[in-house]
Write an enzyme that holds these catalytic residues in place. Structure first.
Site, short mmCIF file in Angstrom:
data_model
loop_
_atom_site.label_atom_id
_atom_site.label_comp_id
_atom_site.label_asym_id
_atom_site.label_seq_id
_atom_site.Cartn_x
_atom_site.Cartn_y
_atom_site.Cartn_z
N ASP A 1 0.86 -1.18 0.00
CA ASP A 1 0.00 0.00 0.00
C ASP A 1 0.90 1.24 0.00
O ASP A 1 2.12 1.15 0.16
CB ASP A 1 -0.99 -0.02 1.17
CG ASP A 1 -2.24 0.81 0.84
OD1 ASP A 1 -2.17 1.62 -0.11
OD2 ASP A 1 -3.28 0.65 1.52
C1 BGC Z 1 -5.17 3.03 -0.02
C2 BGC Z 1 -5.27 1.95 -1.07
C3 BGC Z 1 -5.10 2.53 -2.46
C4 BGC Z 1 -3.79 3.28 -2.52
C5 BGC Z 1 -3.49 3.87 -3.88
C6 BGC Z 1 -3.97 3.93 -0.23
O1 BGC Z 1 -4.00 5.03 0.61
O2 BGC Z 1 -5.13 2.43 1.25
O3 BGC Z 1 -6.50 1.29 -0.94
O4 BGC Z 1 -5.16 1.53 -3.42
O5 BGC Z 1 -3.83 4.33 -1.56
O6 BGC Z 1 -4.30 4.92 -4.18
#
Ligand code: BGC
Length: 710
Positions: A257
């Site tokens: 993440d």
């Molecule tokens: C979120 C993810 C997301 C990623 C990319 C993160 O802050 O937890 O779910 O895919 O950002 O945007």
């Protein structure tokens, strides 16, 4: 030698680490912006993956840098969070779960993939399959609610929809199942907080949707930001490496993440970036999203002997393999090459309206307040949300613009051309009261703005904002005081069940409007005016008090079940145990009766199915579609089993007065559960099958079968 081995043999360490790095990007008026980096890195082969670059022009421009300028010409993998639609927005995942329709779940993912792929994208960070039993958690909006079986059905449908049969097709995306795992039970519902749950809860509740996604062939997976019983998921070797890769055989790409590898330092398990990078790589994370820990830290980790080149090669091989499967090595420009036809986009809008209608849940409808009569002359529409286009989109709007979404005001105006619709935002209560004084019906648009749900949007009190409650109090009092009281109907926007016992008491009709996407206003108007009967069912229990949380139908029994006559039983002194609305609740404009439940065969072994039949009669005055649920209950087992376990559902449209025999089928395999040592067991004995309109035990018909060893 395979194409991938050949490439790998020619790669330098910086080029390898580039393939293991994904960086946020955008296209500004001045040109491309690569967060903390530049397009130089793409051109020199040290940045191999982007997120958030959208559109055929920008994605192809970036792709050309990689393909034409970098030494090895390896194309980029470009992804975006396409969560509930791309440009055309569908209902948020929690809302869509309410439709209880696997074909629709798959269709919206397929349409989102088509639209996103036409925009040059090859990957989405979806589906999110985290189970949530706590409405305080804002990301409840992104998932399918509280039940692992339902979550597993949706996980499968979404993977099929996004990926199709051939990942290389220019119309498909690599899906990314997230956030692995047990992100939902964050402590006290607070975003990014630690998680500490039992191994049993992990295996019974939180892992099944991931297992289903993997079984359906999901190409990639994202670990959660959170710490599970002391081990941050980004560094969770036992779950990522041993369970996921080892036991489930998942060989796809694991992408961290956003900055999660860097955050291992704040979690307190890594001393520096090299340490963090080594922990993540050792656990099995292939791509570092936005921490730049792999490029900056892995060379040092290699020198320290904390990782090996072979491990780096394994991760690079997986990334290249994914690019190959996506057809990028053959033709990096295949996505975004052909603009979509207007007819395809129109069809997608029609699907959005259809799904939105089916996602709406009618929670209460007293004295037939709904549907609105066709003779209605004057409707008063109150609340800011009634005319807010951006809020119809919900919390993950992907590339959906701000304006292209139908508001409630627009939807109702189109559906009731003969009626006068007065709309005021309700900020000034005196003005609101004046506006609804003579109206035939009052529709209040209440609840959350889109940014009150979603990531980082935990709420300690997920209730109506105080100003809205004051408006409701005043409006209801005035409406009741009239010689002919006007019905008061509340449309409740939210990304979670809200705690609204008072509102539910006050209004004549209450509608869960969630966030329904581009066609929200039209879909709500279709249901409010009776063009279609509501058919959505809540995929999550609505508590009546925050102190009941976590409240869900799959709870285990107590040795002292609640008994009003017995003080020392499992209950509260101040609120009932029962929810405001149970899982599966949702009214229609029909009225359904269930009779003659039959389950067969009488004796069932593990590989067989239990066939369930029940008579369903529409005793109401309108045609309507009923959702029939089948639960099981194992009354005696070596491990206590939940009071109800969802095993199936079926939908049936019936005309007034019509009866039909509804058939459902339960796989006996589904009653296998983790035994004392967490290994799967199938235990002979009685199994009760309970069938009805929701998880309200009082409404369920029951019958039993005997589970037997073959
Ligand atoms: C979120 C993810 C997301 C990623 C990319 C993160 O802050 O937890 O779910 O895919 O950002 O945007």
């Amino acid at each position: 030698m395979s194409r991938i081995d050949e490439l790998l043999a020619r790669m330098t360490l910086p080029e390898k680490l580039g393939q293991l790095t994904m960086t946020a990007s955008s296209y500004a008026v001045t040109g491309p912006v690569i967060a903390g980096d530049s397009t130089e890195s793409i051109a020199n082969g040290t940045l191999g993956n982007l997120l958030n670059m959208v559109g055929p022009g920008p994605t192809h421009e970036m792709q050309r840098l990689a393909v034409e300028q970098s030494r090895l010409g390896i194309p980029l993998l470009i992804g975006l969070d396409v969560i509930h639609g791309h440009r055309t927005l569908f209902p948020i995942p929690l809302a869509e779960a309410a439709a209880f329709d696997p074909q629709l779940w798959e269709a919206t993912a397929r349409e989102a993939a088509l639209e996103a792929a036409a925009d040059g994208l090859a990957m989405t960070f979806a589906p999110m399959v985290d189970i949530s039993r706590d409405p305080r958690w804002g990301r409840t909006a992104e998932g399918a609610g509280e039940d692992p079986w339902l979550g597993s059905q949706i996980a499968r449908a979404k993977v099929r929809g996004f990926q199709g049969d051939d990942l290389a097709a220019p119309t498909q995306l690599a899906a990314c199942v997230k956030h692995f795992c047990a992100y939902g039970p964050v402590n006290a519902g607070r975003e990014y907080a630690p998680v500490d749950i039992s191994e049993r809860a992990l295996h019974e509740v939180h892992l099944p949707p991931f297992e289903a996604a993997i079984d359906a062939g999901v190409a990639t997976l994202m670990p959660a930001f959170t710490d599970l019983a002391g081990i941050p998921m980004t560094a969770h070797g036992p779950l990522l490496r041993d369970y996921l890769r080892g036991r489930l055989g998942f060989d796809g790409v694991i992408v961290s993440d956003y900055n999660a590898i860097g955050e291992l330092i704040k979690h307190g398990v890594a001393a520096d970036l090299a340490d963090a990078a080594a922990l993540a790589l050792n656990a099995g994370v292939d791509i570092d999203m936005m921490a730049d820990a792999y490029r900056k830290g892995l060379p040092l980790a290699l020198a320290r002997g904390a990782v090996t080149m072979a491990q780096i090669d394994t991760a690079v091989r997986r990334v290249l393999k994914l690019k190959e499967r996506l057809g990028l090595l053959d033709d990096p420009y295949r996505r975004g090459a052909t603009a979509e036809k207007p007819a395809a986009i129109e069809k997608r809008r029609a699907l959005s309206r259809e799904v939105a209608r089916r996602s709406i849940v009618l929670l209460k409808n007293e004295a037939d307040a709904l549907p609105l009569p066709a003779t209605m002359r004057h409707l008063c529409l109150l609340g800011e949300l009634a005319s807010s286009k951006p809020d119809m989109r919900g919390p993950w709007a992907a590339a959906g613009d701000i304006d292209g979404h139908v508001t409630v005001l627009e939807g109702l105006s189109a559906a009731l051309p003969q009626a006068r619709i007065t709309h005021v935002d309700g900020g000034d209560i005196a003005a609101a009261l004046a506006a609804c004084d003579e109206a035939d019906a009052i529709v209040l648009c209440l609840g959350e703005a889109a940014n009150m749900s979603g990531e980082a949007a935990s709420r300690a009190s997920p209730e109506l904002p105080a100003s809205q409650q004051r408006l409701v109090d005043a409006v209801v009092e005035q409406a009741r005081a009239r010689a002919t009281p006007a019905p008061v109907i509340a449309l409740l926007f939210s990304g979670r069940p809200l705690i609204v016992p008072k509102l539910a008491e006050q209004v004549d009709a209450l509608v869960a409007a969630w966030f329904l996407g581009s066609e929200a206003g039209n879909a709500l108007a279709d249901v409010l005016t009776g063009k279609v009967s509501p058919s959505g069912r809540t995929p999550m229990t609505w508590p009546r008090a925050l102190g009941q949380v976590p409240l869900f139908f799959g709870m285990r029994p107590s040795g002292r079940p609640a008994d009003p006559q017995d003080y020392y039983t499992s209950k509260y002194l101040d609120v009932p145990n029962e929810p405001l609305y149970p899982f599966g609740h949702g009214l229609t404009y029909g009225r359904f009766r269930y009779d003659n439940l039959r389950v067969s065969p009488a004796r069932v072994s593990r590989g067989q199915r239990i066939e369930v039949e029940v008579d369903l009669t529409n005793e109401g005055r309108a045609a309507a579609e009923e959702t029939v649920f089948a639960f099981t209950r194992d009354p005696v087992a070596s491990i206590t089993r939940p009071l109800l376990e969802l095993r199936g559902f079926a939908r049936q449209l019936l005309q007034p007065g019509e009866t039909c025999r509804v058939k459902l089928s339960i796989a006996a395999e589904d009653v296998v559960f983790p035994g004392a040592d967490l290994q799967p067991v199938f235990e002979p004995g009685e199994l009760q099958v309970l069938v009805g309109p929701s998880a309200d035990r009082a409404l369920l018909l029951g019958a039993s079968v005997q589970l037997v060893q073959p």
